[in-house]
Design an enzyme around this catalytic site. Structure first.
Site, PDB file in Angstrom:
ATOM      1  CD  GLU A 118      37.180  48.658  33.322  1.00  0.00           C
ATOM      2  OE1 GLU A 118      37.510  47.765  34.117  1.00  0.00           O
ATOM      3  OE2 GLU A 118      37.028  49.852  33.644  1.00  0.00           O
ATOM      4  CG  ASP A 122      27.339  51.463  33.100  1.00  0.00           C
ATOM      5  OD1 ASP A 122      26.515  51.733  32.220  1.00  0.00           O
ATOM      6  OD2 ASP A 122      27.027  51.442  34.298  1.00  0.00           O
TER       7      ASP A 122
END
Ligand code: 5GP
Length: 196
Positions: A118, A122
Site C-alpha cells: 500500500e 491513513d
C-alpha cells in the site's frame, strides 16, 4: 516483524521546492533519493524474512503502483504480483470512510504467503477492509507493507508489518499518490503546506 526503529520521516528543509495543484500548495517533504534508500532497505528486510519462499505481492491500485514496482525490484527472492483496486478519495483530501472494491484479485491466494503493498495508511479503514477481504482466500500468511503511515490518524489495533516512513496527519502527493488523479508522476513526495 514490525521494525522498532524510529520511522518518523525527516523532512527536507522548509522553504525548499513547492508545487501547486487545484489551488493548494504543497512543499517537498521526502526526496526521491530518501525514498529510494528506504525502499531498498524494506526490500532487503522482506527478502530476508521470505528467503526460500515465493510471496505474492498484492498491490493496491492506483496509488501503490510506483512503490510496488520499486519494492519488487528490491526483492532478490522469487515473488509474484497481483493487484486490487478500491474506491479512493476522488478529489477530496479527507477519507470518506467508505471502501468499495473496484477490481478484485485474480490469483489463487490459498496457502500463499501474501504481502499487501500500500502507498499510505491513513485511518486504516482501507487496510482493514483489504485484510478482511484477503483472509477469505485462506492465505498461509498475510502481512502489510506500506510506504507511508499517518499514526495519528490510524486505528490503534491495525498491525502494519513494514512501514517506510511515519508522517504527520497531512495530505501528501507524489510518487504514485494523487490529488484528483494529478501529481502521481512526481518523483518526490510533497505535503500540504498548512502555513499558507
Ligand atoms: P485510509 O482508509 O487509511 O483512511 O486511506 C487509505 C487510502 O486513502 C490510501 O490508499 C490512499 O489512496 C488514500 N490516502 C490517504 N491519505 C492520503 C494522502 O495523504 N494523500 C493521498 N494522495 N491519498 C491518501
Amino acid at each position: 516483524m514490525p521494525s522498532t526503529r524510529d520511522l518518523t520521516a525527516a523532512p527536507v528543509e522548509p522553504g525548499d521546492a513547492t508545487v501547486s495543484y487545484r489551488g493548494d500548495r504543497f512543499r517537498r517533504y521526502l526526496d526521491a533519493d530518501t525514498i529510494r534508500t528506504r525502499v531498498q532497505e524494506m526490500g532487503r528486510q522482506i527478502g530476508d524474512q521470505y528467503a526460500g519462499q515465493n510471496p505474492i505481492l498484492v498491490s493496491v491500485l492506483n496509488g501503490a503502483f510506483m512503490f510496488t514496482a520499486d519494492l519488487m525490484r528490491a526483492l532478490d527472492i522469487d515473488c509474484e504480483i497481483d493487484f486490487i483496486k478500491l474506491s479512493s478519495y476522488g478529489a477530496a483530501k479527507v477519507s470518506s470512510g467508505e471502501v468499495h472494491e473496484l477490481k478484485s484479485i485474480d490469483a489463487d491466494l490459498e496457502g500463499r504467503e501474501v504481502i499487501i503493498v500500500e502507498d499510505i495508511v491513513d485511518t486504516g479503514l482501507t487496510m482493514e477492509f483489504i485484510k478482511d477481504r484477503l483472509r477469505e482466500y485462506s492465505p498461509a500468511s498475510l502481512r502489510v507493507a506500506t510506504l507511508l503511515h499517518k499514526p495519528e490518524a490510524t486505528e490503534p489495533d491495525l498491525t502494519l508489518d513494514y512501514v517506510g516512513f511515519q508522517i504527520p496527519d497531512l495530505f501528501v502527493i507524489g510518487y504514485g499518490l494523487d490529488y484528483g488523479q494529478l501529481a502521481r508522476n512526481l518523483g518526490d513526495i510533497y505535503i500540504l503546506d498548512d502555513s499558507a
